[in-house]
Design a protein around this motif. Structure first.
Motif, short mmCIF file in Angstrom:
data_model
loop_
_atom_site.label_atom_id
_atom_site.label_comp_id
_atom_site.label_asym_id
_atom_site.label_seq_id
_atom_site.Cartn_x
_atom_site.Cartn_y
_atom_site.Cartn_z
N PHE A 34 0.83 -1.20 0.00
CA PHE A 34 0.00 0.00 0.00
C PHE A 34 0.87 1.25 0.00
CE2 PHE A 34 -2.27 -3.33 2.26
CZ PHE A 34 -3.54 -3.31 1.66
N LEU A 36 1.73 4.84 1.12
CA LEU A 36 1.32 5.68 2.25
C LEU A 36 1.57 7.15 1.89
CD1 LEU A 36 2.70 3.58 5.25
CD2 LEU A 36 0.42 3.51 4.21
N TRP A 134 5.77 3.00 2.13
CA TRP A 134 4.76 2.02 1.78
C TRP A 134 4.50 1.12 3.00
CZ3 TRP A 134 3.71 1.83 -3.72
CH2 TRP A 134 4.63 2.56 -4.50
N ALA A 135 3.34 0.48 3.02
CA ALA A 135 3.05 -0.56 4.02
C ALA A 135 2.91 -1.88 3.28
CB ALA A 135 1.77 -0.24 4.77
N ARG A 168 7.10 -1.75 7.10
CA ARG A 168 7.23 -0.47 6.43
C ARG A 168 8.29 -0.63 5.35
NH1 ARG A 168 2.90 1.52 8.38
NH2 ARG A 168 2.83 3.66 9.14
N GLU A 191 -1.35 -1.94 -4.47
CA GLU A 191 -2.60 -1.18 -4.40
C GLU A 191 -2.38 0.26 -4.85
OE1 GLU A 191 -5.44 -2.39 -3.77
OE2 GLU A 191 -5.02 -4.33 -2.83
N ASP A 193 -4.07 2.84 -3.40
CA ASP A 193 -4.23 3.73 -2.25
C ASP A 193 -4.07 2.92 -0.97
OD1 ASP A 193 -6.74 2.43 -1.65
OD2 ASP A 193 -7.68 3.67 -3.18
N ASP A 194 -4.25 3.58 0.17
CA ASP A 194 -4.03 2.91 1.45
C ASP A 194 -5.32 2.59 2.20
OD1 ASP A 194 -4.83 5.43 2.21
OD2 ASP A 194 -3.30 5.67 3.77
N TYR A 197 -5.24 -0.75 3.89
CA TYR A 197 -4.35 -0.73 5.07
C TYR A 197 -5.03 -0.03 6.23
CZ TYR A 197 -0.37 0.27 8.08
OH TYR A 197 0.47 0.37 9.17
N GLN A 198 -5.73 1.06 5.95
CA GLN A 198 -6.46 1.76 7.00
C GLN A 198 -7.55 0.87 7.57
OE1 GLN A 198 -8.18 5.48 5.74
NE2 GLN A 198 -8.65 6.13 7.80
#
Length: 342
Positions: A34, A36, A134-135, A168, A191, A193-194, A197-198
């Motif tokens: 993802f 960030l 990124w995550a 991370r 992805e 967007d995040d 992850y959110q």
């Protein structure tokens, strides 16, 4: 032999990951990457950098001397309230660190650091023209190599808060997701967007950034900084330490960030900071909503009351507060006092 607790944790982690990938078709990927875009970096380096940061954050910089590569911490004001949350990543020397923060508070954090710099041999740089974050969330953490080489385009750090949050990834600005995947594994979906992850963070009950943690509105233990390995109660003085230590030693934290499971997907017409109330007593304020994605959110809530309430009213929706599985099992207060006396 695998313990029941470990089996339960593995089941929980797999269930969380499957929820994250619930819209996938066919065989789900082993990992997702993802971007960030709302997280930025400040580089703090120089001979006095470790000592400088030691006096400003809730955690202990000596963890890096013991081999840690990343550390979770918070910057507090002199009244003990959270100003900014951060992940600190060790960089190219023992006196060089990358500080991660929310994009909306980047300038404020940089100014905060410069106020306390005085004559210390420390440089504080905005490096976002050169780097991005990124995550990486993976089902198989052991397959991810976390060796760091700051001369490379991609560096991977294990998230120091929870294993379920994955890693991370710190890359150069000109390195895109496809190039990162080539360096790590082919079985990773990049992805756009995040949001996913959110959603994972909210399902776990982990707050992050100025949106979830408006500056100077809550205390570090209320946002689970102690449960997420972000505060040291053994180090020396730092800004905001006195109140944090006092709350910890009394053992009384009545409010915390908790995940909220809604009965349906929440539309964007609900405002943050919406008051939570019990269905049985609508006039009783049980806390505030901090954010939501799909059918999960997080709120700063009164722990005992929301768990007793079962059904919560939040705007036009109903929800349930969930006690995270990663929270420690706390001993009754009378037992804690007895142990302290011994």
């Amino acid at each position: 032999m695998i313990s029941y607790r470990k089996v339960n944790h593995l089941f929980f982690k797999r269930n969380v990951f499957n929820q994250l990938l619930r819209h996938s078709h066919g065989d789900p990927p082993k990992a997702r990457l993802f971007p960030l875009k709302n997280r930025k970096l400040l580089k703090v380096h120089g001979n006095d950098a470790p000592v400088f940061l030691q006096g400003l954050i809730t955690n202990d910089m000596r963890h890096f001397e013991e081999g840690a590569k990343s550390m979770y911490a918070m910057f507090l004001n002199n009244k003990g309230r959270v100003l900014y949350d951060t992940l600190i990543h060790k960089w190219d020397s023992a006196e060089s660190f990358m500080l991660e923060c929310d994009n909306d508070v980047l300038n404020m954090l940089q100014k905060h650091l410069k106020i306390f710099k005085l004559r210390r041999k420390v440089e504080i740089e905005d490096v976002n023209q050169n780097f991005r974050l990124w995550a990486l969330v993976s089902q198989c953490d052991d397959a991810i190599d976390t060796k760091t080489n700051t001369q490379s385009n991609v560096n991977i750090y294990k998230d120091p808060r929870l294993a379920d949050l994955g890693f991370r990834v710190l890359s150069t600005q000109d390195t895109d997701g496809v190039q990162i995947v080539k360096n790590i594994s082919k079985d990773i979906v990049v992805e756009n967007d995040d949001v996913g992850y959110q959603y994972l963070r909210y399902k776990l009950g982990v707050s992050e950034g100025a949106s979830d943690l408006p500056p100077a509105t809550c205390f570090p233990l209320e946002v689970n900084c102690d449960y997420l390995h972000g505060v040291s109660f053994h180090k020396g003085c730092y800004i905001g330490q006195e109140l944090t230590a006092r709350v910890h030693h009394t053992g009384v934290v009545r409010k915390r960030i908790m995940p909220l499971k809604f009965n349906q997907t929440v539309e964007n017409d609900m405002e943050k900071d919406t008051i939570l109330s019990s269905s049985s007593n609508p006039k009783l304020n049980l806390g505030k909503l901090r954010g939501f994605v799909h059918d999960y959110g997080i709120g700063l809530v009164r722990i005992k009351e929301v768990l007793d309430a079962k059904v919560l009213n939040i705007g036009k929706y109903t929800a349930e507060a969930i006690k995270p599985s990663w929270w420690p099992i706390e001993a009754p207060k009378e037992k804690v006092s007895k142990l302290e006396q011994e």
